[in-house]
Design a protein around this motif. Structure first.
Motif, PDB file in Angstrom:
ATOM      1  N   UNK A 128      43.578 -36.501  18.406  1.00 21.18           N
ATOM      2  CA  UNK A 128      42.437 -36.343  19.768  1.00 21.18           C
ATOM      3  C   UNK A 128      42.586 -36.949  21.218  1.00 21.18           C
ATOM      4  N   UNK A 129      43.932 -37.637  21.109  1.00 23.84           N
ATOM      5  CA  UNK A 129      44.321 -38.458  22.234  1.00 23.84           C
ATOM      6  C   UNK A 129      43.677 -38.682  23.327  1.00 23.84           C
ATOM      7  N   UNK A 130      42.547 -39.390  23.262  1.00 24.26           N
ATOM      8  CA  UNK A 130      41.692 -40.939  24.157  1.00 24.26           C
ATOM      9  C   UNK A 130      42.455 -40.636  25.073  1.00 24.26           C
ATOM     10  N   UNK A 131      41.987 -41.068  26.620  1.00 27.83           N
ATOM     11  CA  UNK A 131      42.308 -41.641  27.457  1.00 27.83           C
ATOM     12  C   UNK A 131      41.631 -42.887  27.546  1.00 27.83           C
ATOM     13  N   UNK A 132      41.646 -43.180  28.800  1.00 30.45           N
ATOM     14  CA  UNK A 132      41.592 -44.225  29.342  1.00 30.45           C
ATOM     15  C   UNK A 132      39.764 -44.785  29.378  1.00 30.45           C
ATOM     16  N   UNK A 185      37.458 -43.005  31.599  1.00 32.55           N
ATOM     17  CA  UNK A 185      36.765 -42.439  31.700  1.00 32.55           C
ATOM     18  C   UNK A 185      36.978 -41.201  32.142  1.00 32.55           C
ATOM     19  N   UNK A 186      38.100 -40.218  31.922  1.00 36.72           N
ATOM     20  CA  UNK A 186      38.367 -39.402  31.268  1.00 36.72           C
ATOM     21  C   UNK A 186      37.939 -38.428  29.983  1.00 36.72           C
ATOM     22  N   UNK A 187      37.573 -37.461  29.489  1.00 30.49           N
ATOM     23  CA  UNK A 187      36.915 -37.365  28.212  1.00 30.49           C
ATOM     24  C   UNK A 187      38.763 -36.935  27.679  1.00 30.49           C
ATOM     25  N   UNK A 188      39.017 -36.970  25.750  1.00 34.30           N
ATOM     26  CA  UNK A 188      40.175 -37.013  25.579  1.00 34.30           C
ATOM     27  C   UNK A 188      40.813 -36.080  25.575  1.00 34.30           C
ATOM     28  N   UNK A 189      42.037 -35.663  25.313  1.00 34.58           N
ATOM     29  CA  UNK A 189      42.417 -34.309  25.404  1.00 34.58           C
ATOM     30  C   UNK A 189      42.580 -33.316  24.758  1.00 34.58           C
ATOM     31  N   UNK A 190      42.497 -34.266  23.135  1.00 38.35           N
ATOM     32  CA  UNK A 190      42.146 -33.288  22.274  1.00 38.35           C
ATOM     33  C   UNK A 190      40.215 -32.118  22.258  1.00 38.35           C
ATOM     34  N   UNK A 191      40.051 -32.739  22.976  1.00 38.32           N
ATOM     35  CA  UNK A 191      38.316 -32.152  23.378  1.00 38.32           C
ATOM     36  C   UNK A 191      38.735 -30.949  24.052  1.00 38.32           C
ATOM     37  N   UNK A 192      39.290 -30.966  24.936  1.00 37.74           N
ATOM     38  CA  UNK A 192      40.035 -29.972  25.535  1.00 37.74           C
ATOM     39  C   UNK A 192      40.945 -28.988  24.817  1.00 37.74           C
ATOM     40  N   UNK A 234      41.569 -39.388  15.732  1.00 40.50           N
ATOM     41  CA  UNK A 234      40.914 -40.023  16.364  1.00 40.50           C
ATOM     42  C   UNK A 234      41.619 -40.487  17.752  1.00 40.50           C
ATOM     43  N   UNK A 235      43.362 -40.424  17.317  1.00 43.62           N
ATOM     44  CA  UNK A 235      43.863 -41.113  18.221  1.00 43.62           C
ATOM     45  C   UNK A 235      45.014 -40.230  18.615  1.00 43.62           C
ATOM     46  N   UNK A 236      46.407 -40.940  17.708  1.00 40.04           N
ATOM     47  CA  UNK A 236      47.360 -40.029  18.727  1.00 40.04           C
ATOM     48  C   UNK A 236      48.299 -40.057  16.972  1.00 40.04           C
ATOM     49  N   UNK A 237      49.075 -38.695  16.818  1.00 41.91           N
ATOM     50  CA  UNK A 237      49.619 -39.045  15.114  1.00 41.91           C
ATOM     51  C   UNK A 237      50.723 -40.914  15.092  1.00 41.91           C
ATOM     52  N   UNK A 238      50.983 -40.750  16.139  1.00 43.89           N
ATOM     53  CA  UNK A 238      51.716 -42.376  15.545  1.00 43.89           C
ATOM     54  C   UNK A 238      50.702 -43.440  15.161  1.00 43.89           C
ATOM     55  N   UNK A 280      48.715 -59.711   8.903  1.00 41.44           N
ATOM     56  CA  UNK A 280      47.715 -61.282  10.202  1.00 41.44           C
ATOM     57  C   UNK A 280      47.822 -60.933  11.437  1.00 41.44           C
ATOM     58  N   UNK A 281      47.482 -59.185  11.779  1.00 42.07           N
ATOM     59  CA  UNK A 281      47.033 -58.415  13.371  1.00 42.07           C
ATOM     60  C   UNK A 281      47.439 -57.386  12.788  1.00 42.07           C
ATOM     61  N   UNK A 282      45.490 -56.795  13.138  1.00 42.89           N
ATOM     62  CA  UNK A 282      45.496 -54.964  13.232  1.00 42.89           C
ATOM     63  C   UNK A 282      47.531 -54.505  14.042  1.00 42.89           C
ATOM     64  N   UNK A 283      47.648 -53.007  13.729  1.00 43.91           N
ATOM     65  CA  UNK A 283      48.476 -52.621  14.496  1.00 43.91           C
ATOM     66  C   UNK A 283      47.634 -52.252  16.037  1.00 43.91           C
ATOM     67  N   UNK A 284      48.205 -52.689  16.551  1.00 43.68           N
ATOM     68  CA  UNK A 284      47.436 -52.366  18.194  1.00 43.68           C
ATOM     69  C   UNK A 284      48.163 -51.854  19.441  1.00 43.68           C
ATOM     70  N   UNK A 285      47.594 -49.920  18.918  1.00 41.51           N
ATOM     71  CA  UNK A 285      47.451 -48.389  19.439  1.00 41.51           C
ATOM     72  C   UNK A 285      48.300 -48.578  20.388  1.00 41.51           C
TER      73      UNK A 285
END
Length: 159
Positions: free
Chosen positions: A9-13, A15-22, A69-73, A110-115
């Motif tokens: 999906x590669x969401x960006x910041x 303000x721009x659409x996710x790369x996976x959408x295009x 919904x994010x990136x592979x990693x 103790x903390x979720x993985x921060x993408x």
């Protein structure tokens, strides 16, 4: 021949659409063209561009395009069987005290993985190196769901 496409999906910041959408819409356009069907209309493009991730991904999966919904990693980190091998690899990198503590907190849950922090570490290691190391440690472990769904899609179409 049955096939599936796997992409992020590669969401960006925001303000721009996710790369996976295009990427996905472009794939649909290519599939339509190869099949001799009419291209998506501007109204259809607008409809697809307005869909939230969950609906968009479900529709894409119905056509053989599978997204996370994010990136592979990040998907690897969110797959319980793969988290420990991923953290082992990160822990072996000799990062400084802040990152080492962050990895320990992720391991201890103790903390979720921060993408964003995860992707910064991956950038320092290199995606290729990380993937090579993960492939050795993750033998016989489950893949992220979108990848196993894509494999299942192809298998279900092989006669």
């Amino acid at each position: 021949m049955p096939y599936a496409v796997i992409t992020d999906w590669d969401p960006l910041d925001g303000t721009r659409p996710p790369l996976g959408r295009k990427r996905t819409i472009d794939l649909w356009e290519a599939m339509l063209q190869v099949r001799g069907k009419p291209a998506l209309t501007p109204a259809q493009h607008a409809e697809w561009n307005a869909k939230a991730y969950a609906e968009f991904a479900a529709t894409a999966a119905a056509s053989g395009v599978f997204l996370n919904d994010q990136t592979f990693e990040v998907s690897v980190a969110n797959t319980p069987a793969l988290l420990s091998p991923l953290l082992d690899i990160l822990g072996d990198q000799g990062f400084g005290s802040i990152r080492t503590k962050r990895i320990a907190n992720w391991r201890a849950s103790t903390a979720p993985v921060d993408p964003s922090q995860l992707l910064a570490m991956v950038a320092d290691i290199g995606k290729g190196r990380l993937s090579a190391r993960l492939s050795k440690k993750a033998i016989a472990l489950g893949a992220p769901k979108y990848i196993s769904d894509a494999i299942g899609w192809v298998v279900s179409r092989v006669q």
